[in-house]
Design an enzyme around this catalytic site. Sequence first.
Site, PDB file in Angstrom:
ATOM      1  N   GLU A   1      -1.497  -5.591   8.847  1.00  0.00           N
ATOM      2  CA  GLU A   1      -0.782  -4.891   9.907  1.00  0.00           C
ATOM      3  C   GLU A   1      -1.476  -5.110  11.245  1.00  0.00           C
ATOM      4  OE1 GLU A   1      -0.203  -0.791   8.969  1.00  0.00           O
ATOM      5  OE2 GLU A   1       0.721  -1.191   7.028  1.00  0.00           O
TER       6      GLU A   1
ATOM      7  N   ASP B   1       0.827  -1.206   0.000  1.00  0.00           N
ATOM      8  CA  ASP B   1       0.000   0.000   0.000  1.00  0.00           C
ATOM      9  C   ASP B   1       0.861   1.256   0.000  1.00  0.00           C
ATOM     10  OD1 ASP B   1       0.860  -0.122   2.615  1.00  0.00           O
ATOM     11  OD2 ASP B   1      -1.143  -0.223   3.514  1.00  0.00           O
ATOM     12  N   SER B   2       2.185   1.060   0.032  1.00  0.00           N
ATOM     13  CA  SER B   2       3.124   2.163  -0.207  1.00  0.00           C
ATOM     14  C   SER B   2       2.904   2.800  -1.564  1.00  0.00           C
ATOM     15  CB  SER B   2       4.563   1.662  -0.100  1.00  0.00           C
ATOM     16  OG  SER B   2       4.770   0.518  -0.915  1.00  0.00           O
TER      17      SER B   2
ATOM     18  N   GLU C   1       8.938  -3.632  11.175  1.00  0.00           N
ATOM     19  CA  GLU C   1       9.357  -2.334  10.638  1.00  0.00           C
ATOM     20  C   GLU C   1       9.762  -1.386  11.758  1.00  0.00           C
ATOM     21  OE1 GLU C   1       7.819   1.326   7.732  1.00  0.00           O
ATOM     22  OE2 GLU C   1       6.656  -0.538   7.860  1.00  0.00           O
TER      23      GLU C   1
END
Length: 274
Positions: A123, A54-55, A190
């Site tokens: 996530e 989704d970056s 991350e």
Amino acid sequence: MSSYLQESTRKAVTVTSLQGMRAAGERIAMLTAYDASFAALMERSGVDVVLVGDSLGNVVQGQKTTLPVTLDHIVYHTECVARGTTKALLMSDLPFGTYGTPEQAFHSAVRVMQAGAQMVKLEGGEWLAPTLRFLVERSIPVCAHIGLTPQSVHAFGGFKVQGRGDEAAAQLKADALAVQDAGAQMVLMEAIPATLAGEVTRLLAVPTIGIGAGPECSGQVLVMHDMLGVFPGHRPKFVRNFMDGLTTIDAAVTAYVTAVKDGTFPGPEHSFTA
């Protein structure tokens, strides 16, 4: 020529073979891609996992966060990338607001899998475990993304390193164990301290992928635009521009794969301390 480029004899990467790479101590090289041409280039260069992240909201659409990315966007770009890959494993993100319940997550994952994804990434930590289990029980391979989760940027108050301090580190370990116990076949971490990422990697039985998580993870991932030095925004500490000194994108991606495989990336300058 790099030993990682034997495309004609290269076997397709699967969830099972990724586990085998972890067991053998071979590091996993992952990059994002959003179209067929770059996906094919990455596959030629030996990338093991191609992520439709989704970056794309940041680097393709020009958004400030990933939150505006929709499921339709991910499905479209997954279809594009799937046309350029035959050997690399294709993973796709489930975007913000598409997995609020296990049932919603299942329907979202089905659409992405039908578009060509072989694994989906969500996530979340402990709270996400029931959803992950629901997906795995329905034959959908999942990767859990913990630590700094960009879809929670406003809850975090910005893009901040996670897992610092005893309480935060303990919670991150609990998150990692919870998602593994729920059936996640991979855990992406991350922006956490390198020492903590190493501890989590040794704690788990599944591969870990780091982005700003130090060199001890089972593999590494970067956003393609970041590692090519073409994104005009802020460059995170954990990014290295692999185009420096090179003249082709193929060479840069090959250099990235080689650096991940031989353990020279990430270095201390790309890692966070506790």
